[in-house]
Design an enzyme around this catalytic site. Structure first.
Site, PDB file in Angstrom:
ATOM      1  N   TYR A 183       0.864  -1.180   0.000  1.00  0.00           N
ATOM      2  CA  TYR A 183       0.000   0.000   0.000  1.00  0.00           C
ATOM      3  C   TYR A 183       0.910   1.244   0.000  1.00  0.00           C
ATOM      4  O   TYR A 183       1.980   1.225   0.613  1.00  0.00           O
ATOM      5  CB  TYR A 183      -0.883  -0.045   1.259  1.00  0.00           C
ATOM      6  CG  TYR A 183      -1.922   1.036   1.325  1.00  0.00           C
ATOM      7  CD1 TYR A 183      -3.094   0.941   0.585  1.00  0.00           C
ATOM      8  CD2 TYR A 183      -1.735   2.159   2.125  1.00  0.00           C
ATOM      9  CE1 TYR A 183      -4.045   1.945   0.637  1.00  0.00           C
ATOM     10  CE2 TYR A 183      -2.683   3.166   2.181  1.00  0.00           C
ATOM     11  CZ  TYR A 183      -3.833   3.059   1.431  1.00  0.00           C
ATOM     12  OH  TYR A 183      -4.769   4.055   1.486  1.00  0.00           O
ATOM     13  N   THR A 185       1.433   3.953   1.485  1.00  0.00           N
ATOM     14  CA  THR A 185       2.041   4.543   2.686  1.00  0.00           C
ATOM     15  C   THR A 185       3.076   3.641   3.342  1.00  0.00           C
ATOM     16  O   THR A 185       3.805   4.098   4.224  1.00  0.00           O
ATOM     17  CB  THR A 185       0.973   4.815   3.767  1.00  0.00           C
ATOM     18  OG1 THR A 185       0.405   3.573   4.173  1.00  0.00           O
ATOM     19  CG2 THR A 185      -0.095   5.749   3.259  1.00  0.00           C
ATOM     20  N   LYS A 186       3.139   2.378   2.942  1.00  0.00           N
ATOM     21  CA  LYS A 186       4.008   1.443   3.662  1.00  0.00           C
ATOM     22  C   LYS A 186       5.481   1.782   3.414  1.00  0.00           C
ATOM     23  O   LYS A 186       5.814   2.552   2.515  1.00  0.00           O
ATOM     24  CB  LYS A 186       3.709   0.005   3.230  1.00  0.00           C
ATOM     25  CG  LYS A 186       2.248  -0.408   3.339  1.00  0.00           C
ATOM     26  CD  LYS A 186       1.736  -0.544   4.759  1.00  0.00           C
ATOM     27  CE  LYS A 186       0.319  -1.105   4.739  1.00  0.00           C
ATOM     28  NZ  LYS A 186      -0.338  -1.157   6.036  1.00  0.00           N
ATOM     29  N   VAL A 187       6.340   1.147   4.183  1.00  0.00           N
ATOM     30  CA  VAL A 187       7.776   1.446   4.099  1.00  0.00           C
ATOM     31  C   VAL A 187       8.294   1.157   2.681  1.00  0.00           C
ATOM     32  O   VAL A 187       9.109   1.911   2.144  1.00  0.00           O
ATOM     33  CB  VAL A 187       8.551   0.636   5.157  1.00  0.00           C
ATOM     34  CG1 VAL A 187      10.047   0.799   4.971  1.00  0.00           C
ATOM     35  CG2 VAL A 187       8.131   1.075   6.559  1.00  0.00           C
ATOM     36  N   LEU A 188       7.818   0.061   2.081  1.00  0.00           N
ATOM     37  CA  LEU A 188       8.008  -0.151   0.641  1.00  0.00           C
ATOM     38  C   LEU A 188       6.623  -0.072   0.021  1.00  0.00           C
ATOM     39  O   LEU A 188       5.821  -0.990   0.182  1.00  0.00           O
ATOM     40  CB  LEU A 188       8.670  -1.512   0.360  1.00  0.00           C
ATOM     41  CG  LEU A 188       8.903  -1.813  -1.120  1.00  0.00           C
ATOM     42  CD1 LEU A 188       9.858  -0.807  -1.761  1.00  0.00           C
ATOM     43  CD2 LEU A 188       9.411  -3.229  -1.325  1.00  0.00           C
TER      44      LEU A 188
END
Ligand SMILES: *Cc1c(COP(=O)(O)O)cnc(C)c1O
Length: 368
Positions: A183, A185-188
């Site tokens: 998603y 916003t995730k870190v990746l």
């Protein structure tokens, strides 16, 4: 009003040429679904985790659904997890017909504890589902021993922990299956939805591959039901390949932002994130805590700063899970935390100026 968007617009400004090149590469390849970019991303993401297999899927929720199905979890089975997670963890358990069984969390790290898990295991328990919440790992070795004693598989929800390490070992390499979300916003993060499963088991990998592809083993022949169409998109896979090469850089910038908050807010009375022993935190979110949370957020709003809460409602108290029968007070730490936590802006492209604005406002609001 400074609504801190999650940083993908400023990231896009930095990476636009590469992202558009990824899109053009796929559109010009003639292979739009399950082509070379998904295959290469799967190889690279598995290698990044030091495991042998990765299956790209459409999102992090379905990664858990398929992971549970591949592990044989279904109707009537119990899956032990936490209630201070993103609701999708629990939505996925429910979607396979299993019953989520919640344990409370550590009051300092907010993570699942093995002794609480041991206390709720029954003869219907079929899987342990730790969530590496906010960017740091659950203590995995005792949990693995407990799982082995009871012959239970572990599914790690790594949606918030790309690149996190625990005693040097990377999140996603501890469980029988680990699941990821990409998603934005995730870190990746992808530029849309995406997810993945990783595993060292060729059998689980083969099942996961069938499950994401209608239950088919080869084209047009279904060997397993119910099947799903749960494929990672080729464009997102190509973008993720490019971004995976920059992941270490994203982590370094997140950690620098965290360090700056920790220094600037140390004497304010805010409870800052606690990193558990042996953990390398990746700060998916920077969650702080204060008993006067709602008042503080209201005052920050007057400074034109709107902050997020991850998460305001513990899952066991949400309307859709009322049938599970968890009364108010059944998970006291989880419930207390949900009324006190809030998140400070955290993403790699956050500028020092933006961060200062938040720090200055907080220091003013919290001044004695
Ligand atoms: C984001 C998230 C998910 C769901 O991922 P999606 O890609 O949005 O479906 C699941 N678990 C956790 C802990 C998450 O943070």
């Amino acid at each position: 009003m400074t609504q801190f968007v999650w940083g993908y617009l400023s990231e896009y400004a930095e990476e636009r040429a590469d992202i558009l090149d990824a899109v053009d590469t796929v559109f010009g390849s003639g292979k739009l679904v399950l082509g070379p970019s998904v295959r290469e991303f799967e190889n690279e993401f598995a290698a990044f985790h030091g495991v042998s297999h990765c299956v790209g899927v459409d999102n992090g929720t379905n990664a858990i659904v398929l992971g549970l199905r591949a592990l044989g979890v279904g109707e009537g089975d119990e899956v032990v997890t936490v209630a201070n997670t993103a609701a999708p963890t629990v939505v996925a358990i429910d979607a396979v017909g299993a019953r989520p069984v919640f344990v409370d969390v550590d009051p300092d790290t907010y993570l699942m504890r093995v002794e609480d898990v041991a206390a709720v295991i029954t003869d219907r328990t079929r899987c342990l589902l730790p969530v590496h919440l906010y960017g740091q790992c659950v203590e995995m070795e005792p949990l693995r021993r407990l799982a082995a004693e009871h012959g239970l598989p572990i599914l790690e929800d790594c949606a918030q922990a790309h690149g996190a390490r625990h005693h040097g070992r990377i999140a996603g390499s501890f469980g029988d299956v680990a699941t990821f979300s990409f998603y934005p916003t995730k870190v990746l993060g992808a530029y849309g939805d995406g997810g993945a499963t990783v595993t060292d088991s060729p059998d689980l990998d083969a099942r996961l591959r069938r499950l994401r592809y209608y239950g088919m083993e080869s084209v047009y022949h279904v060997v397993e039901t119910p099947g799903y169409n749960s494929r990672l998109d080729e464009v997102q896979a190509e973008i993720l390949r490019r971004k995976l090469t920059r992941l270490d850089g994203y982590l370094a910038r997140r950690r620098a932002v965290a360090e700056r908050y920790a220094e600037a807010l140390a004497d304010t009375g805010l409870v800052l994130p606690v990193t558990a022993e042996g953990n390398d935190h990746v700060y998916y979110v920077y969650v702080v805590r204060h008993p006067r949370r709602d008042e503080i957020l209201a005052e920050l709003k007057r400074h034109d700063i709107v902050l997020n809460i991850s998460y305001p409602w513990p899952v066991h108290r949400q309307t859709g899970f009322a049938h599970l029968g968890y009364a108010e007070g059944s998970l006291p730490v989880t419930e207390r935390l949900s009324g006190e936590i809030f998140s400070l802006p955290m993403y790699p492209s956050l500028t020092a100026g933006e961060q200062d604005k938040v720090i200055d406002a907080l220091r003013e609001v919290l001044a004695p």
